[in-house]
Design an enzyme around this catalytic site. Sequence first.
Site, PDB file in Angstrom:
ATOM      1  N   ASP A   1     -54.105-101.547 -73.654  1.00  0.00           N
ATOM      2  CA  ASP A   1     -53.655-102.297 -72.474  1.00  0.00           C
ATOM      3  C   ASP A   1     -54.196-101.692 -71.184  1.00  0.00           C
ATOM      4  OD1 ASP A   1     -52.188-104.408 -73.530  1.00  0.00           O
ATOM      5  OD2 ASP A   1     -50.384-103.208 -73.757  1.00  0.00           O
TER       6      ASP A   1
ATOM      7  N   HIS B   1     -50.602-104.238 -66.147  1.00  0.00           N
ATOM      8  CA  HIS B   1     -51.743-103.433 -66.605  1.00  0.00           C
ATOM      9  C   HIS B   1     -53.005-103.790 -65.818  1.00  0.00           C
ATOM     10  CE1 HIS B   1     -49.338-101.847 -69.878  1.00  0.00           C
ATOM     11  NE2 HIS B   1     -49.051-103.071 -70.267  1.00  0.00           N
TER      12      HIS B   1
ATOM     13  N   TYR C   1     -45.168-107.302 -67.419  1.00  0.00           N
ATOM     14  CA  TYR C   1     -46.231-106.306 -67.593  1.00  0.00           C
ATOM     15  C   TYR C   1     -47.486-106.817 -66.898  1.00  0.00           C
ATOM     16  CZ  TYR C   1     -43.533-103.805 -71.146  1.00  0.00           C
ATOM     17  OH  TYR C   1     -42.566-103.076 -71.801  1.00  0.00           O
TER      18      TYR C   1
ATOM     19  N   SER D   1     -54.509 -79.851 -76.085  1.00  0.00           N
ATOM     20  CA  SER D   1     -55.648 -80.765 -75.959  1.00  0.00           C
ATOM     21  C   SER D   1     -56.815 -80.143 -75.202  1.00  0.00           C
ATOM     22  CB  SER D   1     -55.211 -82.049 -75.241  1.00  0.00           C
ATOM     23  OG  SER D   1     -56.300 -82.927 -75.084  1.00  0.00           O
TER      24      SER D   1
ATOM     25  N   VAL E   1     -52.321 -92.317 -75.403  1.00  0.00           N
ATOM     26  CA  VAL E   1     -52.496 -91.673 -74.103  1.00  0.00           C
ATOM     27  C   VAL E   1     -52.022 -92.604 -72.995  1.00  0.00           C
ATOM     28  CG1 VAL E   1     -54.200 -90.695 -72.524  1.00  0.00           C
ATOM     29  CG2 VAL E   1     -54.459 -90.382 -74.988  1.00  0.00           C
ATOM     30  N   LEU E   2     -51.344 -92.043 -71.998  1.00  0.00           N
ATOM     31  CA  LEU E   2     -50.858 -92.868 -70.882  1.00  0.00           C
ATOM     32  C   LEU E   2     -51.009 -92.120 -69.573  1.00  0.00           C
ATOM     33  CD1 LEU E   2     -49.319 -95.339 -69.725  1.00  0.00           C
ATOM     34  CD2 LEU E   2     -47.218 -94.037 -70.072  1.00  0.00           C
TER      35      LEU E   2
ATOM     36  N   SER F   1     -43.267 -98.964 -75.961  1.00  0.00           N
ATOM     37  CA  SER F   1     -43.967 -97.777 -76.458  1.00  0.00           C
ATOM     38  C   SER F   1     -43.336 -97.302 -77.761  1.00  0.00           C
ATOM     39  CB  SER F   1     -43.918 -96.659 -75.409  1.00  0.00           C
ATOM     40  OG  SER F   1     -44.614 -97.018 -74.243  1.00  0.00           O
TER      41      SER F   1
ATOM     42  N   GLU G   1     -44.593-101.632 -66.248  1.00  0.00           N
ATOM     43  CA  GLU G   1     -45.100-100.332 -66.693  1.00  0.00           C
ATOM     44  C   GLU G   1     -45.134 -99.264 -65.608  1.00  0.00           C
ATOM     45  OE1 GLU G   1     -48.813-102.632 -65.455  1.00  0.00           O
ATOM     46  OE2 GLU G   1     -46.950-103.076 -66.513  1.00  0.00           O
TER      47      GLU G   1
ATOM     48  N   LYS H   1     -45.981-110.802 -70.938  1.00  0.00           N
ATOM     49  CA  LYS H   1     -47.390-110.433 -70.845  1.00  0.00           C
ATOM     50  C   LYS H   1     -47.972-110.742 -69.464  1.00  0.00           C
ATOM     51  CE  LYS H   1     -49.890-108.927 -73.288  1.00  0.00           C
ATOM     52  NZ  LYS H   1     -50.235-107.470 -73.305  1.00  0.00           N
TER      53      LYS H   1
ATOM     54  N   ARG I   1     -42.860-113.171 -77.850  1.00  0.00           N
ATOM     55  CA  ARG I   1     -41.791-112.597 -77.039  1.00  0.00           C
ATOM     56  C   ARG I   1     -41.461-113.546 -75.877  1.00  0.00           C
ATOM     57  NH1 ARG I   1     -44.332-106.759 -75.874  1.00  0.00           N
ATOM     58  NH2 ARG I   1     -46.198-108.091 -75.832  1.00  0.00           N
TER      59      ARG I   1
END
Length: 372
Positions: A270, A96, A94, A220, A239-240, A134, A118, A75, A15
Site C-alpha cells: 500500500d 496511502h 485509507y 536490521s 515495514v512501515l 495490520s 493510516e 479503500k 469491506r
Amino acid sequence: MLIGVPKEVVNNEYRVGLTPSSVRELIHQGHKVLVETRAGAGIGLDDADYKSAGATIARNAAKIFATANLIVKVKEPQPDECRMLRQQQILYTYLHLASDPEQAEGLLKSGCSAIAYETVTNARGGLPLLAPMSEVAGRMSVQIGAHYLEKAQGGAGILIGGVPGVKAANVVVIGGGIAGTHAVRIALGMEAVVTVIDKNPERLRALDELFGAGLNTIYSTVDSIEQYVINADLVIGAVLVPGATAPKLISRKMIKRMRPGSVVIDIAIDQGGCFETSRATTHADPVYTVDGVTHYCVANMPGSVARTSTFALNNATLPFALALANKGIRQACVDDPHLLNGLNIHAGQVTYQAVANALKLKYTSAKKALGI
C-alpha cells in the site's frame, strides 16, 4: 450532519465504511446516514439491516457524493470517486497517498478535506486506525505464504511446520511492528523456524520477551537482511514509515539468490512495497513470479476476510467519525491533535509532511490550513 457510505469499487473489495451498529450510533447522536444499496451485501450486511439501523438507502454512489457532508469509506478513492468529491466535504478513509500521485492530484483538485486512517495517531505514538488491518494482514500473510509454498501453487513443496524428522520452513519477517508481530505469532503457532528483523533494539527486546526462545530476533542491517532472506522459504515484508513510501529493503539481487519456489509477501505494498521487485496485485490475480520466487502483493489483503476486517476497523474508526460528525472538521481537529495528524489534504493543500516530501509537493501544516 449527513454521512454517506458508498459501496467500495476496488477489485474484490467487500469491506464497508460503516456497519449497521455504527450507523445506529451516529443516528442516535442526531445525524443522518445515507448508504449506497448493497454496500455491505458482500459480507452479509443487507440493505434491510441498514434500514433497521435508521439509514436511508441510496440508489448509487453519485447521490451520496452529491449530498453527504462526510464520506466514510475503506479503500482509497478511485479516479471516478475523486471527481465526485467537492469543496467543504470531508473524506474519511485509507489514503496511502505517498505512493499514489494520481489520487493526490484528484483530491487536491476536489477541494475536499481528506483524513487518512493510516496517519491518525494516539497518545502512545501508535496508529490506532491502521492497527486492526495490520493485525489482519499480519495473520493472513503466513497462511497465504503457506498456501503458495505448496507445489501445486508453484511453490517449493514445503509444509510450513514440517513433520517429525523433517525440517520446518524458514520464515523471515522484516519489521517488528503490529503486522510483523502478528505474522510472527501465526508462524510460530504453525511451528515454522521464525526470524524477525527490525532496526529498533527495544522492539526486538520486547518481541524476545513476548515470544521467548522460539523466536530469533535480528538487528536490521543490509548484511543481516541479505543473510536471512536468501536462506528463507517465506519472507514477509511488514515495514512501515507512517504516511511515507516504504523503503526498498530487499533487492532484486537478494530475490535472485533465493531458492526457486520460495515466497515473498509484501504487506507494505500500500505504501509502495519494501521489495525492489514488488508491484501491486489484486485478489483476482494475486501473484507473479520473479526469478523463480512467488510474489504476493495484494494491496487490500484484509479485503479477503472482509467481514472480520470491517467489524475490526469500525471498532477503531467510529469514535473519530462521531467527533467529525458532532463537531465538524475544524473543531474536531482543534480538540484532538491525533485526529489532526490524520489530515493529509485540505482545500487544495497537502497537509502531511511525509506525503508532500514523497510526491514533491508544497507542504502546508494542518494547523495553518485549518486556521488554528
